[in-house]
Design a protein around this motif. Structure first.
Motif, PDB file in Angstrom:
ATOM      1  N   MET A   1       0.829  -1.269  -0.071  1.00  0.00           N
ATOM      2  CA  MET A   1       0.087   0.148  -0.059  1.00  0.00           C
ATOM      3  C   MET A   1       0.818   1.368  -0.043  1.00  0.00           C
ATOM      4  SD  MET A   1      -2.525   1.564   3.004  1.00  0.00           S
ATOM      5  CE  MET A   1      -3.610   0.094   2.930  1.00  0.00           C
ATOM      6  N   PRO A   2       0.818   2.039  -0.902  1.00  0.00           N
ATOM      7  CA  PRO A   2       1.730   3.445  -0.954  1.00  0.00           C
ATOM      8  C   PRO A   2       1.196   4.255   0.257  1.00  0.00           C
ATOM      9  CG  PRO A   2       0.058   3.274  -2.861  1.00  0.00           C
ATOM     10  CD  PRO A   2      -0.481   2.137  -2.040  1.00  0.00           C
ATOM     11  N   THR A   3       2.433   4.915   0.512  1.00  0.00           N
ATOM     12  CA  THR A   3       2.379   5.764   1.906  1.00  0.00           C
ATOM     13  C   THR A   3       1.705   7.051   1.281  1.00  0.00           C
ATOM     14  OG1 THR A   3       4.112   4.852   2.566  1.00  0.00           O
ATOM     15  CG2 THR A   3       3.404   6.892   3.736  1.00  0.00           C
ATOM     16  N   SER A   4       0.787   7.549   2.101  1.00  0.00           N
ATOM     17  CA  SER A   4      -0.007   8.772   1.885  1.00  0.00           C
ATOM     18  C   SER A   4       0.653   9.800   2.098  1.00  0.00           C
ATOM     19  CB  SER A   4      -1.458   8.797   2.494  1.00  0.00           C
ATOM     20  OG  SER A   4      -1.057   9.025   4.057  1.00  0.00           O
ATOM     21  N   ILE A   5       0.529  11.219   1.397  1.00  0.00           N
ATOM     22  CA  ILE A   5       1.161  12.438   1.631  1.00  0.00           C
ATOM     23  C   ILE A   5       1.094  12.711   3.126  1.00  0.00           C
ATOM     24  CG2 ILE A   5       1.066  14.825   0.968  1.00  0.00           C
ATOM     25  CD1 ILE A   5       0.034  14.200  -1.631  1.00  0.00           C
ATOM     26  N   LYS A   6       0.138  12.575   3.773  1.00  0.00           N
ATOM     27  CA  LYS A   6       0.003  13.023   5.378  1.00  0.00           C
ATOM     28  C   LYS A   6       1.172  12.261   6.098  1.00  0.00           C
ATOM     29  CE  LYS A   6      -3.490   9.709   6.367  1.00  0.00           C
ATOM     30  NZ  LYS A   6      -4.491   9.355   7.147  1.00  0.00           N
ATOM     31  N   ASN A   7       1.322  10.714   5.702  1.00  0.00           N
ATOM     32  CA  ASN A   7       2.255  10.144   6.317  1.00  0.00           C
ATOM     33  C   ASN A   7       3.722  10.482   6.167  1.00  0.00           C
ATOM     34  OD1 ASN A   7       0.574   8.753   7.818  1.00  0.00           O
ATOM     35  ND2 ASN A   7       0.240   7.136   6.292  1.00  0.00           N
ATOM     36  N   LYS A   8       4.130  10.953   4.785  1.00  0.00           N
ATOM     37  CA  LYS A   8       4.978  11.260   4.414  1.00  0.00           C
ATOM     38  C   LYS A   8       5.483  12.604   4.980  1.00  0.00           C
ATOM     39  CE  LYS A   8       4.961   8.766  -0.120  1.00  0.00           C
ATOM     40  NZ  LYS A   8       4.840   8.997  -1.530  1.00  0.00           N
ATOM     41  N   ILE A   9       4.883  13.540   5.000  1.00  0.00           N
ATOM     42  CA  ILE A   9       4.863  14.778   5.592  1.00  0.00           C
ATOM     43  C   ILE A   9       5.351  14.613   7.242  1.00  0.00           C
ATOM     44  CG2 ILE A   9       3.948  17.046   6.477  1.00  0.00           C
ATOM     45  CD1 ILE A   9       2.181  16.908   4.007  1.00  0.00           C
ATOM     46  N   LYS A  10       4.759  13.489   7.825  1.00  0.00           N
ATOM     47  CA  LYS A  10       4.808  13.370   9.248  1.00  0.00           C
ATOM     48  C   LYS A  10       6.332  12.879   9.327  1.00  0.00           C
ATOM     49  CE  LYS A  10       3.284  11.068  13.228  1.00  0.00           C
ATOM     50  NZ  LYS A  10       2.089   9.856  13.514  1.00  0.00           N
ATOM     51  N   SER A  11       6.530  12.011   8.586  1.00  0.00           N
ATOM     52  CA  SER A  11       7.995  11.086   8.638  1.00  0.00           C
ATOM     53  C   SER A  11       8.963  12.069   8.391  1.00  0.00           C
ATOM     54  CB  SER A  11       8.089  10.043   7.684  1.00  0.00           C
ATOM     55  OG  SER A  11       6.990   8.990   7.958  1.00  0.00           O
ATOM     56  N   ILE A  12       9.154  12.977   7.466  1.00  0.00           N
ATOM     57  CA  ILE A  12       9.932  13.948   7.275  1.00  0.00           C
ATOM     58  C   ILE A  12      10.103  15.047   8.309  1.00  0.00           C
ATOM     59  CG2 ILE A  12      10.841  15.926   5.737  1.00  0.00           C
ATOM     60  CD1 ILE A  12       9.249  14.325   3.266  1.00  0.00           C
ATOM     61  N   LEU A  56       9.948  22.457   5.802  1.00  0.00           N
ATOM     62  CA  LEU A  56      10.744  21.254   6.004  1.00  0.00           C
ATOM     63  C   LEU A  56      11.926  21.189   5.265  1.00  0.00           C
ATOM     64  CD1 LEU A  56       8.038  18.434   5.852  1.00  0.00           C
ATOM     65  CD2 LEU A  56       8.996  19.430   7.671  1.00  0.00           C
ATOM     66  N   GLU A  57      12.179  22.297   4.488  1.00  0.00           N
ATOM     67  CA  GLU A  57      13.438  22.557   3.773  1.00  0.00           C
ATOM     68  C   GLU A  57      13.774  21.378   2.464  1.00  0.00           C
ATOM     69  OE1 GLU A  57      16.194  22.979   6.802  1.00  0.00           O
ATOM     70  OE2 GLU A  57      16.080  25.300   6.677  1.00  0.00           O
ATOM     71  N   VAL A  58      12.589  21.119   2.081  1.00  0.00           N
ATOM     72  CA  VAL A  58      12.665  20.140   0.914  1.00  0.00           C
ATOM     73  C   VAL A  58      11.830  20.419  -0.499  1.00  0.00           C
ATOM     74  CG1 VAL A  58      12.907  18.114   2.525  1.00  0.00           C
ATOM     75  CG2 VAL A  58      10.589  18.730   1.850  1.00  0.00           C
ATOM     76  N   SER A  59      11.862  19.696  -1.323  1.00  0.00           N
ATOM     77  CA  SER A  59      10.680  20.174  -2.414  1.00  0.00           C
ATOM     78  C   SER A  59       9.492  19.230  -2.271  1.00  0.00           C
ATOM     79  CB  SER A  59      11.477  19.923  -3.714  1.00  0.00           C
ATOM     80  OG  SER A  59      11.694  18.505  -3.840  1.00  0.00           O
ATOM     81  N   VAL A  60       8.719  19.811  -2.869  1.00  0.00           N
ATOM     82  CA  VAL A  60       7.389  19.137  -3.079  1.00  0.00           C
ATOM     83  C   VAL A  60       7.427  17.630  -3.487  1.00  0.00           C
ATOM     84  CG1 VAL A  60       4.881  19.247  -4.032  1.00  0.00           C
ATOM     85  CG2 VAL A  60       5.858  21.232  -3.285  1.00  0.00           C
ATOM     86  N   GLU A  61       8.369  17.390  -4.602  1.00  0.00           N
ATOM     87  CA  GLU A  61       8.746  16.305  -5.203  1.00  0.00           C
ATOM     88  C   GLU A  61       9.393  15.308  -4.283  1.00  0.00           C
ATOM     89  OE1 GLU A  61       9.684  19.365  -6.512  1.00  0.00           O
ATOM     90  OE2 GLU A  61       8.072  19.518  -8.197  1.00  0.00           O
ATOM     91  N   ASP A  62      10.130  16.027  -3.321  1.00  0.00           N
ATOM     92  CA  ASP A  62      10.741  15.102  -2.179  1.00  0.00           C
ATOM     93  C   ASP A  62       9.794  14.598  -1.220  1.00  0.00           C
ATOM     94  OD1 ASP A  62      13.497  15.636  -3.155  1.00  0.00           O
ATOM     95  OD2 ASP A  62      13.581  17.275  -1.682  1.00  0.00           O
ATOM     96  N   ILE A  63       8.602  15.156  -0.979  1.00  0.00           N
ATOM     97  CA  ILE A  63       7.739  15.011  -0.180  1.00  0.00           C
ATOM     98  C   ILE A  63       6.721  13.958  -0.755  1.00  0.00           C
ATOM     99  CG2 ILE A  63       5.194  15.494   0.800  1.00  0.00           C
ATOM    100  CD1 ILE A  63       6.557  18.150   1.475  1.00  0.00           C
ATOM    101  N   LEU A  64       6.471  14.170  -1.879  1.00  0.00           N
ATOM    102  CA  LEU A  64       5.587  13.177  -2.816  1.00  0.00           C
ATOM    103  C   LEU A  64       6.483  11.787  -3.175  1.00  0.00           C
ATOM    104  CD1 LEU A  64       4.116  15.774  -5.440  1.00  0.00           C
ATOM    105  CD2 LEU A  64       3.174  14.565  -3.539  1.00  0.00           C
ATOM    106  N   SER A  65       7.882  11.827  -3.410  1.00  0.00           N
ATOM    107  CA  SER A  65       8.370  10.706  -3.515  1.00  0.00           C
ATOM    108  C   SER A  65       8.961  10.217  -2.362  1.00  0.00           C
ATOM    109  CB  SER A  65       9.569  11.070  -4.730  1.00  0.00           C
ATOM    110  OG  SER A  65      10.463  11.985  -4.011  1.00  0.00           O
ATOM    111  N   PHE A  66       8.735  10.566  -1.159  1.00  0.00           N
ATOM    112  CA  PHE A  66       9.551  10.153   0.116  1.00  0.00           C
ATOM    113  C   PHE A  66       9.053   8.631   0.102  1.00  0.00           C
ATOM    114  CE2 PHE A  66       9.824   9.424   4.524  1.00  0.00           C
ATOM    115  CZ  PHE A  66      11.181   9.606   4.638  1.00  0.00           C
ATOM    116  N   ASP A  67      10.206   7.791   0.573  1.00  0.00           N
ATOM    117  CA  ASP A  67       9.718   6.328   0.889  1.00  0.00           C
ATOM    118  C   ASP A  67      10.606   5.944   2.053  1.00  0.00           C
ATOM    119  OD1 ASP A  67       9.749   3.694   1.073  1.00  0.00           O
ATOM    120  OD2 ASP A  67      10.353   3.206  -1.151  1.00  0.00           O
TER     121      ASP A  67
END
Length: 128
Positions: A1-12, A56-67
């Motif tokens: 299951m792909p990680t949602s944006i909300k979880n990626k934001i929280k992880s970063i 968070l000092e990252v790009s939107v792409e970094d958030i979207l692709s964060f694994d």
């Protein structure tokens, strides 16, 4: 299951050692309001996503692709020695150094804020 944006934001955010309160303050919302973003209880606009990425000092792409799984797996290449020290794969040392620098910066800000608050109390109530 792909990680949602909300979880990626929280992880970063957690990797950067930022609190929800800090993020909320930077976004100009309440902590509860920010918490709703991470819980997916509020619609996240692209504009808000851009603001979060900036904080968070990252790009939107970094958030979207964060694994997070891949990120943490890269740290599984840690090797210990008999004195309890660890050596981390040099590819990750720059990222790790940046995380520690961010943490130090946040701790310095927290210390300054605490000192300002202490000075306000001293002015109001006198020396402790």
């Amino acid at each position: 299951m792909p990680t949602s944006i909300k979880n990626k934001i929280k992880s970063i955010r957690e990797l950067k050692n930022y609190t929800q309160e800090y993020m909320a303050d930077q976004l100009g919302v309440t902590q509860a309001g920010y918490s709703k973003i991470e819980k997916g209880k509020t619609v996240l606009s692209f504009v808000k996503l851009v603001e979060i990425a900036r904080i968070l000092e990252v790009s939107v792409e970094d958030i979207l692709s964060f694994d997070s799984q891949r990120y943490f797996n890269s740290f599984n290449k840690v090797k210990g020695n008999n004195n309890g020290s660890i050596m981390i794969n040099s590819d990750n040392s720059v990222a790790l150094k940046e995380l520690y620098e961010d943490k130090i910066m946040l701790l310095e800000k927290l210390l300054n804020k605490t000192e300002e608050e202490l000075n306000r109390y001293k002015k109001k109530f006198g020396p402790l």
